[in-house]
Design a protein around this motif. Structure first.
Motif, short mmCIF file in Angstrom:
data_model
loop_
_atom_site.label_atom_id
_atom_site.label_comp_id
_atom_site.label_asym_id
_atom_site.label_seq_id
_atom_site.Cartn_x
_atom_site.Cartn_y
_atom_site.Cartn_z
N TYR A 1 0.84 -1.19 0.00
CA TYR A 1 0.00 0.00 0.00
C TYR A 1 0.88 1.25 0.00
O TYR A 1 2.01 1.22 0.48
N GLU A 2 0.32 2.32 -0.52
CA GLU A 2 0.94 3.62 -0.36
C GLU A 2 0.39 4.26 0.91
O GLU A 2 -0.80 4.13 1.21
N GLY A 3 1.27 4.91 1.67
CA GLY A 3 0.87 5.53 2.92
C GLY A 3 1.30 6.97 3.01
O GLY A 3 2.12 7.45 2.23
N ILE A 4 0.75 7.68 4.01
CA ILE A 4 1.08 9.08 4.27
C ILE A 4 1.76 9.15 5.63
O ILE A 4 1.25 8.62 6.63
N THR A 5 2.91 9.79 5.69
CA THR A 5 3.69 9.84 6.93
C THR A 5 3.09 10.82 7.93
O THR A 5 2.65 11.90 7.58
N GLY A 6 3.10 10.36 9.20
CA GLY A 6 2.85 11.24 10.33
C GLY A 6 1.49 11.86 10.45
O GLY A 6 1.33 12.83 11.18
N GLY A 7 0.47 11.32 9.77
CA GLY A 7 -0.82 11.99 9.76
C GLY A 7 -1.45 12.19 11.12
O GLY A 7 -1.87 13.28 11.47
N SER A 8 -1.51 11.14 11.96
CA SER A 8 -2.22 11.23 13.22
C SER A 8 -1.36 11.74 14.37
O SER A 8 -1.84 11.94 15.46
N LEU B 1 9.17 1.07 14.24
CA LEU B 1 9.80 0.55 15.45
C LEU B 1 11.16 1.17 15.70
O LEU B 1 11.61 1.26 16.85
N LYS B 2 11.81 1.59 14.64
CA LYS B 2 13.10 2.26 14.78
C LYS B 2 13.01 3.58 14.02
O LYS B 2 13.13 3.61 12.80
N PRO B 3 12.79 4.69 14.75
CA PRO B 3 12.57 5.97 14.08
C PRO B 3 13.74 6.35 13.17
O PRO B 3 14.90 6.07 13.47
N VAL B 4 13.41 6.98 12.06
CA VAL B 4 14.43 7.48 11.14
C VAL B 4 14.74 8.93 11.50
O VAL B 4 14.04 9.56 12.30
N ASP B 5 15.79 9.46 10.90
CA ASP B 5 16.18 10.84 11.15
C ASP B 5 15.02 11.78 10.79
O ASP B 5 14.50 11.74 9.69
N ASN B 6 14.61 12.62 11.76
CA ASN B 6 13.48 13.50 11.52
C ASN B 6 13.74 14.52 10.42
O ASN B 6 12.80 15.11 9.89
N LYS B 7 14.99 14.72 10.09
CA LYS B 7 15.30 15.64 9.00
C LYS B 7 14.87 15.07 7.65
O LYS B 7 14.74 15.80 6.68
N THR B 8 14.66 13.75 7.60
CA THR B 8 14.24 13.11 6.35
C THR B 8 12.83 12.55 6.45
O THR B 8 12.33 11.97 5.49
N PHE B 9 12.19 12.72 7.62
CA PHE B 9 10.83 12.20 7.82
C PHE B 9 9.87 13.40 7.82
O PHE B 9 9.66 14.04 8.84
N TYR B 10 9.30 13.69 6.66
CA TYR B 10 8.45 14.85 6.51
C TYR B 10 6.99 14.44 6.63
O TYR B 10 6.55 13.47 6.00
N VAL B 11 6.24 15.17 7.43
CA VAL B 11 4.82 14.88 7.61
C VAL B 11 4.08 15.12 6.30
O VAL B 11 4.27 16.15 5.65
N GLY B 12 3.25 14.15 5.90
CA GLY B 12 2.48 14.27 4.67
C GLY B 12 3.16 13.69 3.45
O GLY B 12 2.62 13.77 2.34
N ASP B 13 4.34 13.09 3.62
CA ASP B 13 5.05 12.49 2.49
C ASP B 13 4.42 11.14 2.12
O ASP B 13 3.87 10.44 2.98
#
Length: 404
Positions: free
Chosen positions: A53-60, A312-324
């Motif tokens: 599936y395609e997903g959207i990061t950080g929505g909730s 389970l293992k967070p990635v660098d927040n500099k590369t984890f953009y909400v809504g990606d």
């Protein structure tokens, strides 16, 4: 007769020659040219089965924070994009009016508590002595006016005073009677203590005053908006000096828990359970995750069921953009069988592939099943088949092949 035989023999030879010329032209396509292809020899494989599936990061994970009471913003303590820790001060209100209200409420609570303590603990000896003196004074006052009234009765009977004078003296006597009874009742109440219903009423007043004070104290405390978890500031929706209504969002934050939201189909939502393992492809890197939440009601627009995958293992927040938008793979276990590259499949209304048999192309229809990234399980093939995985778009069944 000989001429007829010679004619039929000539005709027969001509037909044979013409037939030979035609078959030679048809076979040139398949025999005179060898079509270059790339071949993969198939074998049974045990591959993981997943739902893609395609997903959207950080929505909730983005939350709106607000104040419980209205007030003027006095200080903004963070900036957009800043990392925050639990307990960090984010925004402060001017608390002058809130503090005044709290102090007034505390005074009322202290007064009610003192009245209750007095009722429970009983009167002090000093209070009883004062009440006893008051009774004696009221008794002396009564005795004086009783004696005066008795004398005035005799004077009235003898005609020395008027009826109005007698009534005036009677009123003074009645007043002293009331004062004497009130003084005796106060003394008795102090000696016996408060009644249980009086204590209950005073206790209720104390509880009401304490609840009001706690409410005012909470508003003062809420005048400082603090982070309730570790995370990041997404946006600031207020300015210093502005009035903010109660409940109006002033800041957006997201926690460090990174999630991806997907929409499961009505069929797949029955297969996926909370805690199911998953993988998320972020910036070409696969990150392990698990299903943390599934909404039980479908979306009215898309008809899908919203589900969340927690990394389970967070990635660098500099590369984890909400809504990606990211790719997700939900594990459904393993499947043993023939797996072929999805790119090798052709379709003309039916799914089919080409295999090489004795150097020639042979078409085989296939039934597709589970997928695992670029591969799909297929029925209609067997181990040892030589699947054509490149060049299959340039050939047809029966063409002569040249394997790379």
């Amino acid at each position: 007769m000989n001429k007829k035989i010679l004619y039929f023999c000539s005709l027969f030879i001509s037909v044979i020659m013409l037939s030979g010329c035609g078959s030679k032209g048809d076979s040139e396509k398949s025999t005179s040219k060898n079509y270059p292809v790339k071949i993969l020899e198939l074998k049974n494989e045990n591959n993981p089965v997943s739902l893609e599936y395609e997903g959207i990061t950080g929505g909730s994970e983005v939350r709106k924070l607000s104040f419980k009471s209205s007030g003027k913003v006095s200080k903004i303590c963070v900036s957009k994009g800043q990392e925050i820790k639990k307990g960090d001060t984010l925004v402060e209100l001017d608390k002058s009016d809130l503090n005044f209200a709290m102090e007034a409420s505390k005074a009322q609570m202290d007064s009610a508590s003192a009245q209750y303590d007095k009722a429970v603990n009983g009167a002090q000896q000093e209070d009883i002595s004062k009440a006893d003196i008051a009774v004696k004074n009221a008794q002396d006052n009564y005795n004086y006016y009783k004696d005066l009234y008795d004398k005035n009765v005799k004077l009235y009977n003898s005609g020395a005073i008027s009826k109005q004078d007698l009534n005036s003296c009677k009123l003074q006597l009645d007043s002293t009677v009331s004062a004497l009874n009130a003084a005796k009742q106060s003394l008795q109440q102090l000696q016996n203590g408060s009644r249980s219903e009086d204590k209950q009423a005073l206790s209720a007043q104390v509880n009401a005053a304490k609840a009001d004070y706690d409410s005012k104290a909470n508003l003062v405390q809420d005048g400082t908006l603090a982070a309730d978890s570790d995370g990041y500031v997404v946006d600031i929706l207020c300015k210093e000096g502005e009035m903010q209504p109660a409940g109006n969002p002033v800041i957006l934050v997201r926690s460090k828990n990174q999630v991806v939201t997907i929409g499961l189909s009505s069929d797949d939502v029955k297969k996926v359970k909370i805690g199911a393992k998953a993988q998320v492809k972020v910036n070409n890197n696969k990150v392990d995750g698990e299903i943390s939440n599934i909404v039980q009601m479908s979306d009215k627009t898309s008809g899908t069921y919203s589900a969340e995958i927690k990394l389970l293992k967070p990635v660098d927040n500099k590369t984890f953009y909400v809504g990606d938008t990211v790719k997700t793979y939900i594990s459904m276990g393993n499947k043993n069988g023939i797996w072929i590259p999805i790119s090798s499949i052709l379709n003309d209304g039916e799914d089919y592939v080409y295999v090489s048999e004795n150097g020639r192309a042979v078409r085989k229809n296939v039934t597709l099943g589970a997928t695992d990234e670029g591969k799909v399980s297929a029925e209609g093939l067997k181990s040892g088949d030589k699947l054509i995985i490149e060049g299959m778009k340039n050939i047809k069944a029966g063409y002569s092949l040249k394997a790379k």
